[in-house]
Design a protein around this motif. Sequence first.
Motif, PDB file in Angstrom:
ATOM      1  N   GLY A 352      12.381  11.632  -8.664  1.00  0.00           N
ATOM      2  CA  GLY A 352      12.805  10.205  -8.665  1.00  0.00           C
ATOM      3  C   GLY A 352      11.755   9.655  -7.554  1.00  0.00           C
ATOM      4  N   ILE A 353      10.694   9.935  -7.631  1.00  0.00           N
ATOM      5  CA  ILE A 353       9.525   9.357  -6.777  1.00  0.00           C
ATOM      6  C   ILE A 353       8.556   8.725  -7.542  1.00  0.00           C
ATOM      7  CG2 ILE A 353       8.108   9.369  -4.800  1.00  0.00           C
ATOM      8  CD1 ILE A 353       9.207  12.256  -4.204  1.00  0.00           C
ATOM      9  N   LEU A 354       8.364   7.412  -7.343  1.00  0.00           N
ATOM     10  CA  LEU A 354       7.483   6.494  -8.493  1.00  0.00           C
ATOM     11  C   LEU A 354       5.957   6.452  -7.398  1.00  0.00           C
ATOM     12  CD1 LEU A 354       9.646   3.692  -9.655  1.00  0.00           C
ATOM     13  CD2 LEU A 354       8.944   5.899 -10.687  1.00  0.00           C
ATOM     14  N   LEU A 355       4.884   6.876  -8.080  1.00  0.00           N
ATOM     15  CA  LEU A 355       3.592   6.934  -7.359  1.00  0.00           C
ATOM     16  C   LEU A 355       2.756   6.285  -8.333  1.00  0.00           C
ATOM     17  CD1 LEU A 355       3.620  10.455  -6.163  1.00  0.00           C
ATOM     18  CD2 LEU A 355       4.168   8.438  -4.801  1.00  0.00           C
ATOM     19  N   PHE A 356       1.681   5.432  -7.703  1.00  0.00           N
ATOM     20  CA  PHE A 356       0.561   4.635  -8.409  1.00  0.00           C
ATOM     21  C   PHE A 356      -0.228   5.915  -8.653  1.00  0.00           C
ATOM     22  CE2 PHE A 356      -2.435   0.757  -8.201  1.00  0.00           C
ATOM     23  CZ  PHE A 356      -2.703   0.903  -9.387  1.00  0.00           C
ATOM     24  N   GLU A 357      -0.539   6.417  -9.741  1.00  0.00           N
ATOM     25  CA  GLU A 357      -0.989   7.741 -10.133  1.00  0.00           C
ATOM     26  C   GLU A 357      -2.771   7.381  -9.955  1.00  0.00           C
ATOM     27  OE1 GLU A 357      -2.215  10.683 -13.641  1.00  0.00           O
ATOM     28  OE2 GLU A 357      -0.163   9.779 -13.687  1.00  0.00           O
ATOM     29  N   GLY A 358      -3.280   8.284  -8.756  1.00  0.00           N
ATOM     30  CA  GLY A 358      -4.792   8.140  -8.425  1.00  0.00           C
ATOM     31  C   GLY A 358      -5.234   7.147  -7.355  1.00  0.00           C
ATOM     32  N   ASP A 359      -4.161   6.271  -7.025  1.00  0.00           N
ATOM     33  CA  ASP A 359      -4.363   4.975  -6.415  1.00  0.00           C
ATOM     34  C   ASP A 359      -3.709   5.206  -5.065  1.00  0.00           C
ATOM     35  OD1 ASP A 359      -5.329   2.107  -5.747  1.00  0.00           O
ATOM     36  OD2 ASP A 359      -5.847   2.161  -7.859  1.00  0.00           O
ATOM     37  N   ASN A 360      -3.567   3.801  -4.502  1.00  0.00           N
ATOM     38  CA  ASN A 360      -2.890   3.692  -3.114  1.00  0.00           C
ATOM     39  C   ASN A 360      -1.352   3.502  -3.368  1.00  0.00           C
ATOM     40  OD1 ASN A 360      -4.215   0.729  -3.614  1.00  0.00           O
ATOM     41  ND2 ASN A 360      -1.907   0.737  -2.866  1.00  0.00           N
ATOM     42  N   GLN A 361      -0.826   4.259  -2.590  1.00  0.00           N
ATOM     43  CA  GLN A 361       0.790   4.077  -2.487  1.00  0.00           C
ATOM     44  C   GLN A 361       1.052   3.102  -1.397  1.00  0.00           C
ATOM     45  OE1 GLN A 361       1.744   5.966  -5.003  1.00  0.00           O
ATOM     46  NE2 GLN A 361      -0.299   7.017  -4.947  1.00  0.00           N
ATOM     47  N   SER A 362       2.273   2.554  -1.432  1.00  0.00           N
ATOM     48  CA  SER A 362       2.674   1.565  -0.529  1.00  0.00           C
ATOM     49  C   SER A 362       3.936   1.455  -0.111  1.00  0.00           C
ATOM     50  CB  SER A 362       2.323   0.056  -1.282  1.00  0.00           C
ATOM     51  OG  SER A 362       1.024   0.097  -1.912  1.00  0.00           O
ATOM     52  N   ILE A 363       4.371   1.131   1.161  1.00  0.00           N
ATOM     53  CA  ILE A 363       5.833   1.373   1.471  1.00  0.00           C
ATOM     54  C   ILE A 363       6.221  -0.293   1.669  1.00  0.00           C
ATOM     55  CG2 ILE A 363       5.183   3.437   2.662  1.00  0.00           C
ATOM     56  CD1 ILE A 363       5.692   1.945   5.459  1.00  0.00           C
ATOM     57  N   SER A 364       7.611  -0.355   1.855  1.00  0.00           N
ATOM     58  CA  SER A 364       8.073  -1.512   2.143  1.00  0.00           C
ATOM     59  C   SER A 364       9.022  -1.541   3.496  1.00  0.00           C
ATOM     60  CB  SER A 364       8.947  -2.244   1.075  1.00  0.00           C
ATOM     61  OG  SER A 364       9.978  -1.490   0.763  1.00  0.00           O
ATOM     62  N   LEU A 365       9.434  -2.774   4.060  1.00  0.00           N
ATOM     63  CA  LEU A 365      10.010  -3.003   5.144  1.00  0.00           C
ATOM     64  C   LEU A 365      11.359  -2.226   4.824  1.00  0.00           C
ATOM     65  CD1 LEU A 365       9.491  -3.853   7.903  1.00  0.00           C
ATOM     66  CD2 LEU A 365      10.782  -6.055   7.354  1.00  0.00           C
ATOM     67  N   SER A 366      12.000  -1.907   3.779  1.00  0.00           N
ATOM     68  CA  SER A 366      13.191  -1.365   3.398  1.00  0.00           C
ATOM     69  C   SER A 366      13.168   0.089   3.737  1.00  0.00           C
ATOM     70  CB  SER A 366      13.725  -1.596   2.080  1.00  0.00           C
ATOM     71  OG  SER A 366      12.863  -1.040   1.177  1.00  0.00           O
ATOM     72  N   MET A 367      11.907   0.729   3.832  1.00  0.00           N
ATOM     73  CA  MET A 367      11.832   2.169   4.029  1.00  0.00           C
ATOM     74  C   MET A 367      11.950   2.476   5.412  1.00  0.00           C
ATOM     75  SD  MET A 367       9.026   2.835   1.011  1.00  0.00           S
ATOM     76  CE  MET A 367       9.342   2.742  -0.640  1.00  0.00           C
ATOM     77  N   ASP A 368      13.186   2.529   5.935  1.00  0.00           N
ATOM     78  CA  ASP A 368      13.541   2.979   7.460  1.00  0.00           C
ATOM     79  C   ASP A 368      13.755   4.371   7.356  1.00  0.00           C
ATOM     80  OD1 ASP A 368      16.000   3.339   5.813  1.00  0.00           O
ATOM     81  OD2 ASP A 368      17.092   1.674   7.062  1.00  0.00           O
ATOM     82  N   GLU A 369      14.131   4.770   8.503  1.00  0.00           N
ATOM     83  CA  GLU A 369      14.475   6.221   8.750  1.00  0.00           C
ATOM     84  C   GLU A 369      15.240   6.988   7.748  1.00  0.00           C
ATOM     85  OE1 GLU A 369      16.032   9.196  12.128  1.00  0.00           O
ATOM     86  OE2 GLU A 369      15.499   7.125  12.866  1.00  0.00           O
TER      87      GLU A 369
END
Length: 433
Positions: A352-369
Amino acid sequence: MNADSKVEMNAEVLLGVIGTYIDSPVDHKQESRLLFAKGKGSFLYDYNGKDYIDLVNGKGSIVLGHNDQAVTSAIHTFLEQNGEIVTGPSLPIIELAKRIKTDLALPDSKVSFFTTGTAACRAAVCAARAATGKKIIVSAGYHGWDPMWRSSGEWLTANDEGVVEFYFVPQLLDEVLTKYKGQVALVIFSPDYTYLSAATITKLIEICRMHQVLICCDDVKQGYRHRQGASLELVTDQKADLYIFSKGLSNGQRLSCIVGPDGIMEQTKEYTYTAYYQMLPIVSSLATLEQMELKSGYEKLNVYSQSLIGILRELIGQSLLPIEVNGGPLFQFVFGDEKLEQDFYRESVEQGILLFEGDNQSISLSMDEHVQQIIAGRFANVIDRLTDKHSHLQHVKVSAEQTFQAAWNMIDGASDILPYAEQLKILTKITGE
């Protein structure tokens, strides 16, 4: 028909009508194509109700999180006021242009809006050519899918569209500008802060100034994602002549813009299209910028990313597998084994983790502790499975060449982690030129 059969039919229809790799960078293998029903904050949900933590985030454009309440409310209010008038301009477009000019501290600049970063990059090229009367465009990095950016197939030679690559290497930039002296309309590059040092980025600008050519900072990937305004100011006090921003402004809504001096921007007056005055992306941008300011969003993104990267590095370190995590708000996984890399992305989707395969991953402001703890738990499962399957790779190291290749996939150019001679050797192998 039950819900599952509907999903299967949707996936079947999707594969029949959507071009390969176009619909999503997530798990694009045809036998396991994902379809998403909704998104909220850090999560996307498929049609069967399974949730996925999204570290793709629209390739980095979702800075607040999916369907942010403040942005959604601003759009609803605007529509309820019958404010969507596509025929001509409304006040929000002026307000956003002024805001961008203020953020860049360029009071004499003008702003032209477009719908995509690809369109804005092409418009910047056309405007620079019209303003200078010159044809050659010198480029490094990714500027969209437009065929104008395709390699000529010959080392440091312009393609049929007049574009020549220098791959972020200062020595090659100087060589190209010398070779095409008096013919260059614009140098355009998309800065990176994971694999390029501040000294390298500053040197690129200095070389352009020495050759007296216009500079365009294609800040689609970094601007309004790392900081409020142009990302160049993270590493240098030097300024470009033109700047390009895109959906980081608008939390993913279709919008881009060019910012530059009047003498160049007046050349864009004929670059019009039917959606030029569509206000919903503008309204979304104003709400996004307001939320980022109210919540100290850019500062928090850096704090959240460093915290998450620390968690990931600890998990990987305990496994002793050849995986590295490089970067900040945009970060990348680098692997010392191809099969390990393939299994990593496959297991991540399963957990259940979506990743951009081979490229950059990005976080958002919703990704708190709280969300980071969920991410940590899911990644722990991924690492456990990989450790069982790839125990023979423990203590193997990621090589400098593997990191260089991974960086190439992320920045569409050469990193400065290797000496110049080694860069050229690997570049020749990668480009075939």
